[in-house]
Design an enzyme around this catalytic site. Sequence first.
Site, PDB file in Angstrom:
ATOM      1  N   PRO A 112       0.842  -1.386  -0.079  1.00  0.00           N
ATOM      2  CA  PRO A 112      -0.068  -0.005   0.179  1.00  0.00           C
ATOM      3  C   PRO A 112       0.917   1.247   0.061  1.00  0.00           C
ATOM      4  CG  PRO A 112      -0.690  -1.414   1.799  1.00  0.00           C
ATOM      5  CD  PRO A 112       0.553  -2.064   1.277  1.00  0.00           C
ATOM      6  N   GLU A 125       1.559  -9.337   7.085  1.00  0.00           N
ATOM      7  CA  GLU A 125       1.821  -8.557   8.182  1.00  0.00           C
ATOM      8  C   GLU A 125       3.005  -7.775   8.079  1.00  0.00           C
ATOM      9  OE1 GLU A 125       1.449 -10.451  12.444  1.00  0.00           O
ATOM     10  OE2 GLU A 125       0.742 -12.092  11.195  1.00  0.00           O
ATOM     11  N   ARG A 172      -4.191  -7.454 -20.912  1.00  0.00           N
ATOM     12  CA  ARG A 172      -5.130  -7.060 -21.734  1.00  0.00           C
ATOM     13  C   ARG A 172      -4.722  -6.095 -23.085  1.00  0.00           C
ATOM     14  NH1 ARG A 172      -7.717  -2.478 -21.214  1.00  0.00           N
ATOM     15  NH2 ARG A 172      -9.707  -3.242 -22.240  1.00  0.00           N
ATOM     16  N   ASP A 227     -10.073   1.255 -24.823  1.00  0.00           N
ATOM     17  CA  ASP A 227     -11.409   1.931 -24.561  1.00  0.00           C
ATOM     18  C   ASP A 227     -10.812   3.609 -23.918  1.00  0.00           C
ATOM     19  OD1 ASP A 227     -10.383   1.961 -21.774  1.00  0.00           O
ATOM     20  OD2 ASP A 227     -11.324  -0.064 -21.318  1.00  0.00           O
TER      21      ASP A 227
HETATM   22  N1  ADE Z   1      -0.695  -5.208  -0.129  1.00  0.00           N
HETATM   23  C1  ADE Z   1      -1.601  -4.979   0.734  1.00  0.00           C
HETATM   24  N2  ADE Z   1      -2.510  -3.869   0.349  1.00  0.00           N
HETATM   25  C2  ADE Z   1      -2.105  -3.534  -0.966  1.00  0.00           C
HETATM   26  C3  ADE Z   1      -2.611  -2.672  -1.916  1.00  0.00           C
HETATM   27  N3  ADE Z   1      -3.554  -1.891  -1.536  1.00  0.00           N
HETATM   28  N4  ADE Z   1      -1.751  -2.456  -2.792  1.00  0.00           N
HETATM   29  C4  ADE Z   1      -0.777  -3.371  -3.187  1.00  0.00           C
HETATM   30  N5  ADE Z   1      -0.062  -4.145  -2.324  1.00  0.00           N
HETATM   31  C5  ADE Z   1      -1.101  -4.265  -1.171  1.00  0.00           C
END
Ligand code: ADE
Length: 240
Positions: free
Chosen positions: A88, A115, A152, A165
């Site tokens: 994230p 984790e 794709r 698209d």
């Molecule tokens: N691992 C956990 N959440 C994630 C996310 N939102 N994007 C990429 N990898 C992740």
Amino acid sequence: MRVDLLTLFPEAVRGPLEASILRRAVGKGLLEVRIWDLRSFGLGRHRITDDTPFGGGGGMVLRPEPVYEAVDAITRQGGRGRILLFTPQGRPFDQVAARRLSRREHLVLVCGHYEGFDERIRALADEEVSIGDYVLTGGELPALVVLDAVTRLVPGVIGPAAAEDSFAEGILEWPQYTRPREYRGMAVPEVLLSGDHGRIRLWRRREALRRTAERRPDLLESRELNAEDRKLLQETQRRP
Ligand code: ADE
């Protein structure tokens, strides 16, 4: 395109590769995916892949050795490819990134651990990728999302018209209809039945702009509209 996918949960990624467009791309020889089970690079008889964090605190963290050794094994098979690490904290993935990655010959997708992972794993990555501002239990779904969006766009996987698209251009799709002409009181817009290709093109463009202005005004703010688009957008404000 060759893709090596490193995961602690190979079974979590196999299903989607065996369905629909991804399967077809593999069948046509346009995509080759190898799944690497990080556990097989684990330490000792128990194939340990995670450990407690130095400094204390709860949870388990992915150790660096399994990931480094898997990447070494991939390298020995020829070429390292572009290494993507899913987290994230990565750069937000979008259609521009999908197109850029679709031009690569070889991608290595490293799925993080629910984790967390040892910071030294980041040193391996060419890019850290996030698929959105939410936390998933691992990198498997993000890896599949990226693989799907990239595949794709690989030439030959789907038709060029379908691949290109309108989102590729930064606006949302226009509404689509098929048979029947009327269903439960909902009629197909007359213009689409008219056979007048000029009118149809303008209608589609206007509806795409209307939808984008309503749902994703941010997409319109970050781009310059030409004179025709500006006129069509104005028309959407006059006629509901
Ligand atoms: N691992 C956990 N959440 C994630 C996310 N939102 N994007 C990429 N990898 C992740």
